[in-house]
Structure formats: structure tokens, C-alpha cells
Design a protein around this motif. Sequence first.
Motif, PDB file in Angstrom:
ATOM      1  N   UNK A 206      15.359  -1.683  -6.618  1.00  0.00           N
ATOM      2  CA  UNK A 206      15.327  -3.024  -6.221  1.00  0.00           C
ATOM      3  C   UNK A 206      16.888  -3.055  -5.533  1.00  0.00           C
ATOM      4  N   UNK A 207      17.545  -1.892  -5.837  1.00  0.00           N
ATOM      5  CA  UNK A 207      18.395  -2.378  -4.715  1.00  0.00           C
ATOM      6  C   UNK A 207      18.823  -2.288  -3.310  1.00  0.00           C
ATOM      7  N   UNK A 208      17.539  -1.169  -2.909  1.00  0.00           N
ATOM      8  CA  UNK A 208      16.871  -1.144  -1.632  1.00  0.00           C
ATOM      9  C   UNK A 208      16.558  -2.294  -0.774  1.00  0.00           C
ATOM     10  N   UNK A 209      15.957  -2.656  -1.936  1.00  0.00           N
ATOM     11  CA  UNK A 209      15.279  -3.817  -1.270  1.00  0.00           C
ATOM     12  C   UNK A 209      16.228  -5.514  -1.321  1.00  0.00           C
ATOM     13  N   UNK A 210      17.795  -5.456  -1.920  1.00  0.00           N
ATOM     14  CA  UNK A 210      18.380  -6.010  -1.591  1.00  0.00           C
ATOM     15  C   UNK A 210      19.008  -5.755   0.071  1.00  0.00           C
ATOM     16  N   UNK A 214      13.086  -6.568   4.147  1.00  0.00           N
ATOM     17  CA  UNK A 214      11.892  -5.983   4.359  1.00  0.00           C
ATOM     18  C   UNK A 214      11.384  -5.328   3.579  1.00  0.00           C
ATOM     19  N   UNK A 215      12.233  -4.079   3.537  1.00  0.00           N
ATOM     20  CA  UNK A 215      11.152  -2.853   2.478  1.00  0.00           C
ATOM     21  C   UNK A 215      10.515  -3.841   1.102  1.00  0.00           C
ATOM     22  N   UNK A 216      10.619  -4.550   0.507  1.00  0.00           N
ATOM     23  CA  UNK A 216       9.398  -5.053  -0.494  1.00  0.00           C
ATOM     24  C   UNK A 216       8.223  -5.218   0.338  1.00  0.00           C
ATOM     25  N   UNK A 217       8.209  -5.804   1.370  1.00  0.00           N
ATOM     26  CA  UNK A 217       7.220  -6.543   1.960  1.00  0.00           C
ATOM     27  C   UNK A 217       6.292  -5.363   2.437  1.00  0.00           C
ATOM     28  N   UNK A 224      -0.471  -2.013   0.129  1.00  0.00           N
ATOM     29  CA  UNK A 224      -0.976  -1.988  -1.169  1.00  0.00           C
ATOM     30  C   UNK A 224      -1.210  -3.448  -1.805  1.00  0.00           C
ATOM     31  N   UNK A 225      -3.070  -2.849  -2.244  1.00  0.00           N
ATOM     32  CA  UNK A 225      -3.926  -4.333  -2.916  1.00  0.00           C
ATOM     33  C   UNK A 225      -3.232  -4.780  -3.505  1.00  0.00           C
ATOM     34  N   UNK A 226      -2.635  -3.899  -4.520  1.00  0.00           N
ATOM     35  CA  UNK A 226      -2.093  -5.706  -6.171  1.00  0.00           C
ATOM     36  C   UNK A 226      -0.670  -5.971  -5.750  1.00  0.00           C
ATOM     37  N   UNK A 227      -0.021  -5.762  -3.919  1.00  0.00           N
ATOM     38  CA  UNK A 227       0.398  -6.246  -3.434  1.00  0.00           C
ATOM     39  C   UNK A 227       2.358  -6.265  -4.138  1.00  0.00           C
TER      40      UNK A 227
END
Length: 276
Positions: A206-210, A214-217, A224-227
Motif C-alpha cells: 500500500x505504501x509503495x503504491x502511494x 503507477x505501481x498499482x496499475x 492481471x485478470x482479476x485486476x
Amino acid sequence: MTTPSLELGLRGTHVLVTGGAGLIGRVVVDHFVAAGAKVSSLDINHAPAERPSSCTLIHCDVADEESVRTAFERATTANGPVEVCVALASLDLSVLQHSPFADASFDQLKRLLDVNVGGTWLTAREWLRGLRQARAQGMALSNVSLIIIGSESGHFGERLSADYSLGKSAVQGGLLMSLRQEVVREWPGARANAVAPGPVDTDRWTQECKDNPEQYYLEAQATTALGQPVPPDSVAKTVLFLASTNFSSHIHGQVINVDGGKQGKVVWTKEEVAEW
């Protein structure tokens, strides 16, 4: 007609988890405790006060041969022979220096191989030695199983972190394929499998995505199929499934991907393509 049992059958089984104090390790330990197992949690850095009395905390550096031997000895003294062994301890991507391969650190590679490959190797060997001794003593064991924690990186590689993907490929590939032939010779019916998670939704993720929106996407949606990232309890429940002879008695030598249907890695971002 006999009514089928849908119980995991892990109650009273001695389960040893390396990396048990980590963000995923804690969740795995908690699930085994909830299933009624006798749990030995091995880690280089523990917080003992948070654990129930059914969990034995043992300091262990998996990269050190004597430390692993001593930790298994303590675990066996406390809870009997190790039946289920979860080799989870490793250096993960969040603690590694990321760099183009031409600039990669050889010292970091050697340290990673000591922990991620050597540590898994030492853990598996000590588990097998315990099984050999228990068999020689005529002991009855249940749910005799090794679960290695690999990674999607072992399948797809990691640009800027070739050392990490190399280590994960080694343990969920060559080591696992060798162990599936070895373990049954030490204990008939023993099994060895691996779990390869995708991006796991830990506090660190979570912190890395903050820090990098762009990391989450890129990691959890684009391929990833489930997204979405993988919940930690999904990893833990897969580990319990593999540990349970009642549920997975003939799954052996397999890598179970818990990655939401991961298809690979994004090679070029839109920004990179625009610079061509």
C-alpha cells in the motif's frame, strides 16, 4: 455411504514457518493457529508479546546453517517432529536495491542467494533430517508436507531485479523438482509443493503504491485478470490447503499460482514508448 470429511485435519500437527514475523508470515502463522496446529514461528526479528501461547517463537537466521539446525532442534523439543514445513523467509523486492542489470550489485546477489536460495535449501534439508529421525524411531506423523513460497517473479522475471527472480526460479523450479523425488524416500507419502503469489496487498505494498501511483496499475491491473492485488489471507489459505493431507493428498511437486490470473509483466510504459 460414508460422509466426506471437509475438515483440514491440521489440529495438533506441528507446523514450522520460517519468516513467521513478516507481513505475509504473520498471516500464515495466524491461520495455522486458527486451524488448531502447533506452530513454531522462526524469524530473525520477532515481536513475541503479540503471539498466542500455542505459537512457539524462535529466533533464526535461515542463511546460517547452525542457526537453522538449532532452531529446528528447539522447535522439535517444544512441539515434536516438524510435520508441515513452510519455507517462507526471504529478502523481498521492497528491501532490495533495484537497478539495470549492467549496474547490478554482485554483493546483493550473493546475499540474496544466501537467504532466498540457501535459506530455503537449509530449511528443507533440516525438515527432511527430522523426518528421517522420526521414521527411524517408528513415530507416527500426519500431514507431512513442505511448502516453498516462491513468486510470480520466478515465472515472469523482474526488470531491475534479476537477482530476485533468479532466486525464486531456483526454489520453485530446480529445488522443488528435485525434492519431489527425494521427500518420498525419507517419508512415504511426504509431499513438496510451492506457492507463487502475485503482488500481495500488504501494508508495505500500500505504501509503495502511494509512493509510486503507477505501481498499482502496472503490477496488479495491466496484466492481471482479476485486476487487483492478492489479499494476504488468500496466500495463507492456499498454504493451509497444501498442508492438509485431507484436501491435497495427491498434489505433489506443483507450483500453485496465487496471482489473480497474472499474464506477465508490462515491458514498455506509455511514457517510454513516447520517447522512441
